[in-house]
Design a protein around this motif. Structure first.
Motif, mmCIF file in Angstrom:
data_model
loop_
_atom_site.group_PDB
_atom_site.id
_atom_site.type_symbol
_atom_site.label_atom_id
_atom_site.label_comp_id
_atom_site.label_asym_id
_atom_site.label_seq_id
_atom_site.Cartn_x
_atom_site.Cartn_y
_atom_site.Cartn_z
ATOM 1 N N GLY A 158 -22.530 -13.766 16.351
ATOM 2 C CA GLY A 158 -23.790 -14.292 15.833
ATOM 3 C C GLY A 158 -24.949 -13.991 16.754
ATOM 4 O O GLY A 158 -24.923 -13.023 17.524
ATOM 5 N N ILE A 159 -25.955 -14.845 16.684
ATOM 6 C CA ILE A 159 -27.138 -14.669 17.525
ATOM 7 C C ILE A 159 -27.549 -16.016 18.117
ATOM 8 O O ILE A 159 -27.285 -17.072 17.537
ATOM 9 C CB ILE A 159 -28.328 -14.049 16.749
ATOM 10 C CG1 ILE A 159 -28.732 -14.920 15.569
ATOM 11 C CG2 ILE A 159 -27.984 -12.632 16.287
ATOM 12 C CD1 ILE A 159 -29.980 -14.441 14.838
ATOM 13 N N ILE A 211 -24.684 -17.367 9.340
ATOM 14 C CA ILE A 211 -25.484 -16.207 8.906
ATOM 15 C C ILE A 211 -24.619 -15.239 8.132
ATOM 16 O O ILE A 211 -23.434 -15.334 8.106
ATOM 17 C CB ILE A 211 -26.162 -15.483 10.092
ATOM 18 C CG1 ILE A 211 -25.148 -15.061 11.160
ATOM 19 C CG2 ILE A 211 -27.224 -16.364 10.704
ATOM 20 C CD1 ILE A 211 -25.737 -14.219 12.265
ATOM 21 N N ARG A 237 -26.084 -18.533 13.714
ATOM 22 C CA ARG A 237 -27.331 -18.469 14.486
ATOM 23 C C ARG A 237 -27.462 -19.816 15.186
ATOM 24 O O ARG A 237 -27.426 -20.876 14.550
ATOM 25 C CB ARG A 237 -28.539 -18.247 13.588
ATOM 26 C CG ARG A 237 -29.835 -18.248 14.388
ATOM 27 C CD ARG A 237 -31.056 -18.110 13.528
ATOM 28 N NE ARG A 237 -32.253 -18.084 14.355
ATOM 29 C CZ ARG A 237 -33.458 -18.333 13.902
ATOM 30 N NH1 ARG A 237 -33.652 -18.574 12.616
ATOM 31 N NH2 ARG A 237 -34.484 -18.307 14.717
ATOM 32 N N GLY A 275 -34.384 -13.839 21.665
ATOM 33 C CA GLY A 275 -33.029 -13.922 21.153
ATOM 34 C C GLY A 275 -32.095 -12.878 21.708
ATOM 35 O O GLY A 275 -32.511 -11.914 22.352
ATOM 36 N N THR A 297 -31.051 -17.676 19.410
ATOM 37 C CA THR A 297 -32.505 -17.514 19.467
ATOM 38 C C THR A 297 -33.107 -18.744 20.132
ATOM 39 O O THR A 297 -32.464 -19.782 20.253
ATOM 40 C CB THR A 297 -33.103 -17.311 18.058
ATOM 41 O OG1 THR A 297 -32.750 -18.433 17.243
ATOM 42 C CG2 THR A 297 -32.598 -16.013 17.432
ATOM 43 N N TYR A 336 -27.928 -11.067 20.864
ATOM 44 C CA TYR A 336 -26.726 -10.911 20.055
ATOM 45 C C TYR A 336 -25.561 -11.459 20.874
ATOM 46 O O TYR A 336 -25.436 -11.148 22.059
ATOM 47 C CB TYR A 336 -26.507 -9.443 19.715
ATOM 48 C CG TYR A 336 -27.609 -8.881 18.858
ATOM 49 C CD1 TYR A 336 -27.575 -9.003 17.477
ATOM 50 C CD2 TYR A 336 -28.706 -8.250 19.431
ATOM 51 C CE1 TYR A 336 -28.595 -8.499 16.678
ATOM 52 C CE2 TYR A 336 -29.735 -7.741 18.654
ATOM 53 C CZ TYR A 336 -29.673 -7.876 17.283
ATOM 54 O OH TYR A 336 -30.689 -7.383 16.506
ATOM 55 N N HIS A 352 -30.088 -21.695 17.201
ATOM 56 C CA HIS A 352 -31.507 -21.677 17.567
ATOM 57 C C HIS A 352 -31.794 -22.819 18.534
ATOM 58 O O HIS A 352 -31.645 -23.990 18.192
ATOM 59 C CB HIS A 352 -32.415 -21.774 16.341
ATOM 60 C CG HIS A 352 -33.857 -21.697 16.724
ATOM 61 N ND1 HIS A 352 -34.445 -20.525 17.156
ATOM 62 C CD2 HIS A 352 -34.809 -22.657 16.812
ATOM 63 C CE1 HIS A 352 -35.707 -20.770 17.467
ATOM 64 N NE2 HIS A 352 -35.944 -22.048 17.279
#
Length: 158
Positions: A67-68, A158, A140, A80, A70, A82, A142
């Motif tokens: 995912g990511i 995501i 994600r 952000g 951020t 990866y 965040h």
């Protein structure tokens, strides 16, 4: 979302992860995964595999995209990275501690990383590491900061 500028990977061996105590910003003096900035027209996978090799000397053919991550700090731009995971066998031999130009590498117990009293870990890592390690899928994470203090993490698939 535009391409993110960074990659990060956690290398897991049984109940431990290989972490880097960083000598440079960001998260200077804190334990974190390995990774870094993109070069030229690299893909996220090319970037993380290069960064792992540069920071640890280890060579892998692939990493699992998880995912990511951020972040924002109110009115400042969102940043952000990866997020990747590599799981190595229990008998994988990588002797530590290792001093590199980036900092010190060491295997840390996941329970140590997750301990609420631990102030030596990058603040957002305990917020996403458990889900990243245990669940399939890509998410994600965040992170919302104010004055460099983590206020919270919103998680969505995501």
């Amino acid at each position: 979302m535009d391409q993110l500028r960074y990659t990060i990977c956690f290398i897991k061996r049984e109940d431990e992860v290989l972490l880097l105590n960083r000598e440079k910003p960001s998260w200077m003096g804190s334990w974190n995964g390995v990774g870094g900035k993109f070069q030229n027209s690299e893909t996220p996978m090319e970037c993380i595999l290069r960064e792992i090799h540069e920071e640890t000397g280890m060579k892998f053919q692939e990493a699992k995209f998880k995912g990511i991550v951020t972040w924002d700090e109110g009115d400042k731009d969102i940043g952000g990275m990866y997020l990747f995971l590599i799981e190595v066998p229990a008998n994988y031999n990588y002797s530590v501690p290792v001093k590199t130009r980036e900092g010190i590498l060491d295997w840390k117990k996941i329970s140590w990383v997750m301990n609420p009293e631990n102030t030596g870990i990058a603040a957002n890592v305990p917020k996403y590491l458990p889900k990243m390690l245990k669940e399939e899928g890509e998410f994600r994470y965040h992170c919302v900061f104010k004055n460099k203090m983590l206020l919270g993490v919103n998680i969505e698939e995501i």
